[in-house]
Each structure stands twice: as C-alpha cells, then as structure tokens.
Design an enzyme around this catalytic site. Structure first.
Site, PDB file in Angstrom:
ATOM      1  N   TRP A  35      87.760  15.202  46.109  1.00 41.36           N
ATOM      2  CA  TRP A  35      87.809  16.470  46.856  1.00 41.36           C
ATOM      3  C   TRP A  35      88.826  17.403  46.183  1.00 41.36           C
ATOM      4  O   TRP A  35      88.523  18.574  45.930  1.00 41.36           O
ATOM      5  CB  TRP A  35      88.200  16.217  48.316  1.00 41.36           C
ATOM      6  CG  TRP A  35      88.296  17.481  49.111  1.00 41.36           C
ATOM      7  CD1 TRP A  35      87.290  18.095  49.798  1.00 41.36           C
ATOM      8  CD2 TRP A  35      89.457  18.312  49.256  1.00 41.36           C
ATOM      9  NE1 TRP A  35      87.748  19.256  50.362  1.00 41.36           N
ATOM     10  CE2 TRP A  35      89.066  19.418  50.052  1.00 41.36           C
ATOM     11  CE3 TRP A  35      90.776  18.243  48.807  1.00 41.36           C
ATOM     12  CZ2 TRP A  35      89.960  20.431  50.406  1.00 41.36           C
ATOM     13  CZ3 TRP A  35      91.658  19.261  49.156  1.00 41.36           C
ATOM     14  CH2 TRP A  35      91.242  20.335  49.945  1.00 41.36           C
TER      15      TRP A  35
ATOM     16  N   ASN B 215      95.323  -0.785  45.785  1.00 40.37           N
ATOM     17  CA  ASN B 215      95.745   0.592  45.499  1.00 40.37           C
ATOM     18  C   ASN B 215      97.111   0.681  44.805  1.00 40.37           C
ATOM     19  O   ASN B 215      97.477   1.739  44.282  1.00 40.37           O
ATOM     20  CB  ASN B 215      95.739   1.450  46.770  1.00 40.37           C
ATOM     21  CG  ASN B 215      94.355   1.821  47.257  1.00 40.37           C
ATOM     22  OD1 ASN B 215      94.106   1.992  48.453  1.00 40.37           O
ATOM     23  ND2 ASN B 215      93.399   1.954  46.335  1.00 40.37           N
ATOM     24  N   TRP B 216      97.851  -0.441  44.756  1.00 37.82           N
ATOM     25  CA  TRP B 216      99.125  -0.441  44.009  1.00 37.82           C
ATOM     26  C   TRP B 216      98.876  -0.205  42.527  1.00 37.82           C
ATOM     27  O   TRP B 216      99.795   0.153  41.786  1.00 37.82           O
ATOM     28  CB  TRP B 216      99.868  -1.775  44.173  1.00 37.82           C
ATOM     29  CG  TRP B 216     100.305  -2.075  45.571  1.00 37.82           C
ATOM     30  CD1 TRP B 216      99.741  -3.001  46.400  1.00 37.82           C
ATOM     31  CD2 TRP B 216     101.386  -1.491  46.308  1.00 37.82           C
ATOM     32  NE1 TRP B 216     100.405  -3.025  47.618  1.00 37.82           N
ATOM     33  CE2 TRP B 216     101.424  -2.110  47.583  1.00 37.82           C
ATOM     34  CE3 TRP B 216     102.329  -0.497  46.024  1.00 37.82           C
ATOM     35  CZ2 TRP B 216     102.355  -1.774  48.567  1.00 37.82           C
ATOM     36  CZ3 TRP B 216     103.274  -0.163  47.005  1.00 37.82           C
ATOM     37  CH2 TRP B 216     103.279  -0.795  48.253  1.00 37.82           C
TER      38      TRP B 216
ATOM     39  N   ARG C  25      95.434  15.381  42.831  1.00 39.85           N
ATOM     40  CA  ARG C  25      94.901  14.363  43.754  1.00 39.85           C
ATOM     41  C   ARG C  25      95.666  14.299  45.080  1.00 39.85           C
ATOM     42  O   ARG C  25      95.081  14.112  46.141  1.00 39.85           O
ATOM     43  CB  ARG C  25      94.950  12.977  43.090  1.00 39.85           C
ATOM     44  CG  ARG C  25      93.965  12.775  41.961  1.00 39.85           C
ATOM     45  CD  ARG C  25      94.113  11.350  41.397  1.00 39.85           C
ATOM     46  NE  ARG C  25      93.917  10.337  42.426  1.00 39.85           N
ATOM     47  CZ  ARG C  25      92.731   9.891  42.805  1.00 39.85           C
ATOM     48  NH1 ARG C  25      91.631  10.349  42.255  1.00 39.85           N
ATOM     49  NH2 ARG C  25      92.646   8.977  43.751  1.00 39.85           N
TER      50      ARG C  25
ATOM     51  N   ARG D 245      80.118   0.304  48.862  1.00 41.30           N
ATOM     52  CA  ARG D 245      80.862  -0.955  48.808  1.00 41.30           C
ATOM     53  C   ARG D 245      81.900  -1.026  49.921  1.00 41.30           C
ATOM     54  O   ARG D 245      82.226  -0.040  50.561  1.00 41.30           O
ATOM     55  CB  ARG D 245      81.499  -1.167  47.439  1.00 41.30           C
ATOM     56  CG  ARG D 245      82.366  -0.021  46.964  1.00 41.30           C
ATOM     57  CD  ARG D 245      83.029  -0.305  45.615  1.00 41.30           C
ATOM     58  NE  ARG D 245      83.730   0.864  45.130  1.00 41.30           N
ATOM     59  CZ  ARG D 245      83.264   1.692  44.187  1.00 41.30           C
ATOM     60  NH1 ARG D 245      82.111   1.454  43.606  1.00 41.30           N
ATOM     61  NH2 ARG D 245      83.969   2.743  43.828  1.00 41.30           N
TER      62      ARG D 245
ATOM     63  N   ASP E 180      87.383   7.546  51.998  1.00 41.01           N
ATOM     64  CA  ASP E 180      87.352   7.627  50.537  1.00 41.01           C
ATOM     65  C   ASP E 180      86.954   9.026  50.063  1.00 41.01           C
ATOM     66  O   ASP E 180      86.216   9.734  50.750  1.00 41.01           O
ATOM     67  CB  ASP E 180      86.369   6.571  49.996  1.00 41.01           C
ATOM     68  CG  ASP E 180      86.596   6.295  48.522  1.00 41.01           C
ATOM     69  OD1 ASP E 180      87.673   6.645  48.004  1.00 41.01           O
ATOM     70  OD2 ASP E 180      85.681   5.725  47.885  1.00 41.01           O
ATOM     71  N   GLY E 181      87.442   9.386  48.874  1.00 44.10           N
ATOM     72  CA  GLY E 181      87.028  10.642  48.238  1.00 44.10           C
ATOM     73  C   GLY E 181      88.086  11.733  48.243  1.00 44.10           C
ATOM     74  O   GLY E 181      87.781  12.881  47.899  1.00 44.10           O
TER      75      GLY E 181
ATOM     76  N   HIS F 209      94.968  13.833  49.478  1.00 45.68           N
ATOM     77  CA  HIS F 209      95.533  12.909  50.475  1.00 45.68           C
ATOM     78  C   HIS F 209      96.114  13.688  51.661  1.00 45.68           C
ATOM     79  O   HIS F 209      95.988  13.291  52.811  1.00 45.68           O
ATOM     80  CB  HIS F 209      96.611  12.024  49.841  1.00 45.68           C
ATOM     81  CG  HIS F 209      96.092  11.147  48.747  1.00 45.68           C
ATOM     82  ND1 HIS F 209      94.916  10.445  48.866  1.00 45.68           N
ATOM     83  CD2 HIS F 209      96.572  10.850  47.500  1.00 45.68           C
ATOM     84  CE1 HIS F 209      94.696   9.754  47.749  1.00 45.68           C
ATOM     85  NE2 HIS F 209      95.683   9.993  46.905  1.00 45.68           N
TER      86      HIS F 209
ATOM     87  N   ARG G  11      81.806   4.795  55.758  1.00 54.41           N
ATOM     88  CA  ARG G  11      82.488   5.037  54.477  1.00 54.41           C
ATOM     89  C   ARG G  11      82.077   6.410  53.974  1.00 54.41           C
ATOM     90  O   ARG G  11      80.883   6.727  53.916  1.00 54.41           O
ATOM     91  CB  ARG G  11      82.157   3.978  53.428  1.00 54.41           C
ATOM     92  CG  ARG G  11      82.918   4.262  52.118  1.00 54.41           C
ATOM     93  CD  ARG G  11      82.924   3.125  51.142  1.00 54.41           C
ATOM     94  NE  ARG G  11      83.834   3.438  50.035  1.00 54.41           N
ATOM     95  CZ  ARG G  11      84.515   2.563  49.337  1.00 54.41           C
ATOM     96  NH1 ARG G  11      84.418   1.286  49.613  1.00 54.41           N
ATOM     97  NH2 ARG G  11      85.308   2.947  48.349  1.00 54.41           N
TER      98      ARG G  11
HETATM   99  C1  IPE Z   1      89.207   2.025  49.449  1.00 52.59           C
HETATM  100  O1  IPE Z   1      89.076   3.113  48.595  1.00 52.59           O
HETATM  101  C2  IPE Z   1      90.608   1.945  49.988  1.00 52.59           C
HETATM  102  C3  IPE Z   1      90.972   3.007  50.935  1.00 52.59           C
HETATM  103  C4  IPE Z   1      90.191   3.929  51.389  1.00 52.59           C
HETATM  104  C5  IPE Z   1      92.335   2.959  51.375  1.00 52.59           C
HETATM  105  P1  IPE Z   1      89.259   2.949  47.022  1.00 52.59           P
HETATM  106  O2  IPE Z   1      89.039   4.285  46.422  1.00 52.59           O
HETATM  107  O3  IPE Z   1      90.546   2.282  46.710  1.00 52.59           O
HETATM  108  O4  IPE Z   1      88.066   1.939  46.659  1.00 52.59           O
HETATM  109  P2  IPE Z   1      87.322   1.698  45.291  1.00 52.59           P
HETATM  110  O5  IPE Z   1      88.358   1.539  44.234  1.00 52.59           O
HETATM  111  O6  IPE Z   1      86.467   2.896  45.040  1.00 52.59           O
HETATM  112  O7  IPE Z   1      86.493   0.476  45.528  1.00 52.59           O
HETATM  113  C1  IPE Z   2      90.943   7.520  49.412  1.00 52.61           C
HETATM  114  O1  IPE Z   2      90.674   8.516  48.485  1.00 52.61           O
HETATM  115  C2  IPE Z   2      92.430   7.412  49.735  1.00 52.61           C
HETATM  116  C3  IPE Z   2      93.064   6.178  49.268  1.00 52.61           C
HETATM  117  C4  IPE Z   2      92.469   5.182  48.680  1.00 52.61           C
HETATM  118  C5  IPE Z   2      94.493   6.077  49.502  1.00 52.61           C
HETATM  119  P1  IPE Z   2      90.773   8.220  46.934  1.00 52.61           P
HETATM  120  O2  IPE Z   2      92.155   8.499  46.476  1.00 52.61           O
HETATM  121  O3  IPE Z   2      90.271   6.854  46.611  1.00 52.61           O
HETATM  122  O4  IPE Z   2      89.786   9.318  46.346  1.00 52.61           O
HETATM  123  P2  IPE Z   2      88.765   9.130  45.167  1.00 52.61           P
HETATM  124  O5  IPE Z   2      87.907   7.962  45.512  1.00 52.61           O
HETATM  125  O6  IPE Z   2      89.566   8.900  43.928  1.00 52.61           O
HETATM  126  O7  IPE Z   2      88.006  10.416  45.128  1.00 52.61           O
HETATM  127 MG    MG Z   3      88.446   6.115  46.177  1.00 54.37          MG
END
Ligand code: IPE
Ligand code: IPE
Ligand code: MG
Length: 249
Positions: free
Chosen positions: A34, A77-78, A42, A203, A29-30, A46, A197
């Site tokens: 970043w 994520n959809w 964004r 979470r 995550d993040g 990735h 995480r």
């Molecule tokens: C969890 O991250 C899913 C993945 C890392 C693929 P999210 O960014 O989707 O989770 P939430 O929305 O902060 O709970």
């Molecule tokens: C995790 O990073 C990658 C996926 C969920 C695909 P995020 O895209 O959730 O990054 P933040 O949480 O918005 O920073």
């Molecule tokens: Mg995230």
C-alpha cells in the site's frame, strides 16, 4: 491517533444477526505494498494499518461480533530490516498507550498471544498494563498476535504438557484435544469462525494453525490499509452464504 466518540453503527440490513461469526481473525497483510503504491516508505503503510484495525475493532463491536484476533507480528517477521522491526515495536507501544482510554470506554478486553518474553521490555510493560487494566471488561474480546507463530505455540503447548507428564500430573492417555487446547496461548477464546486475509496472498503464514481447523477463509485483494467497513461488510456477506458442514453431510 485521536480519541473519538462515534455513534453506534447498526448491522447492515442484508446481514443476519444469528449468522454472524462469533470470532473473526484477520491476517492484516499488504501495508508495505500500500505504501509503495502511494510512493511512501513501508512504515507509513504500518501507520495506516493501525487506523484500519481500530475501525475494524469498532465495527465488530457495533455489529455484535464478540471476538476479534489480529495478526500484528509473526515469529518470522524478525527477519525484516532492523529499522522496520524497530519501527513496528515502537508503533505497537505507542498505539497501545494511546488507545487504552478508548478501549476502557468501549469495554474492550484486550489480550496478547505469542512469545511475548522476546519483545522489548517497554512493550512488554505496556502489554501487561493494558491486559491487566481491561481484564474485567465485558465487551469485545480483542486479541493481538504479537511475535506469534502457530508452530511455536504448538511446541510451547507440547512442552507444558510433557512437563506435567514428567511430574506425574497427567498420563499420556489423558491428552486429548480439550487438554491440548488448554495449553495453547488462546485458551478461553473460541476458535475463529471466519479468517480474513487481505492483499490476495493465498496462505496462512503460520497463523493459528490449530484453531483454524474449521474456520471459513475469506481472501480479498484489498490491501490492509484500504480494508474498511464496506470491505468487512462484503466479507461477512460472503461468510453468511457459506454452508459450514464440519465433516457432516
Ligand atoms: C503475515 O504477513 C504476518 C502478519 C500479518 C503479521 P507476512 O507479510 O509476514 O506473510 P508472508 O511473508 O507474506 O507469508
Ligand atoms: C503486514 O503488511 C504487516 C506486518 C506483517 C507487520 P506487510 O508489511 O507484510 O506488507 P506487504 O505484504 O509487504 O505489502
Ligand atoms: Mg506481507
């Protein structure tokens, strides 16, 4: 990404080989934060996230961690903007194609868990190809959770079991933890010993709900694109200091 042959890196001397997790799971995550911190869109987060994952896979292999599971895309994520979802699907496809040769060289066995049928067809084809091609590999077991949701996985298992009961192949009393686990996407993979995480969120976000019952949880504020070998070393050091009791005294 380039195919690069790297020297095998030895386990840092402050880690005990016998106490290494057999299976590490990671909620990557993040990426978005970043990218924002760098003044980038964004999607660049990735892209950088892929480098972190490749490095982690290699480090696990070098140090003797037998299995790595990475959360790449959740069933939730959809709900992201269409362009971001499309970018991610296309990124997964390209990365898979590019990395296959190296995964073969490094004896990686890749598999995917999640509702794969809902993914774009071209990605499904790439997934099937990579899974088939690497299935006899004997090195690290690398699992990618794509369109994965822990709740959906449990429902999927319940349906499969209910069908067997309906067909008379199984009695309700036969259903125990071991039968249930055989109907999860993760059949054949041991439960994660360590769940990491990144980005500081406290979470689970619907990841491996059944399998993490007794996993040790490690959360770092580091954003996924910055999660490197040193960060993983820190996570393993913390893990080795934990006392795992499994309900005993
Ligand atoms: C969890 O991250 C899913 C993945 C890392 C693929 P999210 O960014 O989707 O989770 P939430 O929305 O902060 O709970
Ligand atoms: C995790 O990073 C990658 C996926 C969920 C695909 P995020 O895209 O959730 O990054 P933040 O949480 O918005 O920073
Ligand atoms: Mg995230």
């Amino acid at each position: 990404m380039t195919v690069q042959q790297t020297e095998l890196e030895y386990l840092p001397s402050d880690l005990e080989r016998e106490l290494l997790p057999k299976h590490v799971a990671v909620i990557m995550d993040g990426n978005g934060r970043w990218a924002k911190s760098q003044g980038l869109p964004r999607i660049m987060g990735h892209k950088r996230g892929v480098d972190s994952l490749r490095n982690l896979l290699r480090t696990c292999r070098d140090w003797g961690v037998g299995a790595l599971t990475a959360y790449a895309f959740s069933t939730e994520n959809w709900k992201r903007p269409e362009e971001e979802v499309e970018f991610l699907m296309s990124l997964f496809k390209h990365v898979l194609r590019q990395e296959l040769r190296e995964m073969m060289q490094e004896d990686v066995q890749i598999r995917f868990v999640g509702n794969l049928e809902a993914l774009p067809l071209v990605l499904q084809e790439e997934i099937t190809h990579a899974t088939e091609k690497t299935k006899e590999n004997k090195g690290i077991k690398f699992t990618v959770a794509t369109n994965y949701g822990g709740r959906l996985e449990i429902i999927h298992a319940c349906r499969a079991i209910a069908e067997k009961v309906q067909q008379g192949l199984l009695q309700p009393d036969d259903i125990d933890e071991s039968v249930f686990e055989k109907h999860l996407y993760t059949v054949g993979i041991c439960d994660p010993d360590l769940l990491i995480r990144t980005s500081g969120e406290m979470r689970i976000s619907n990841f491996l709900l059944w399998q993490i019952a007794y996993s040790e949880i490690y959360i770092t504020d580091t954003l996924w694109p910055d999660f490197d070998r040193n960060e993983f070393h820190r996570a393993l050091r913390a893990y080795q200091q934990r006392e795992r009791r499994f309900g005993k005294v």
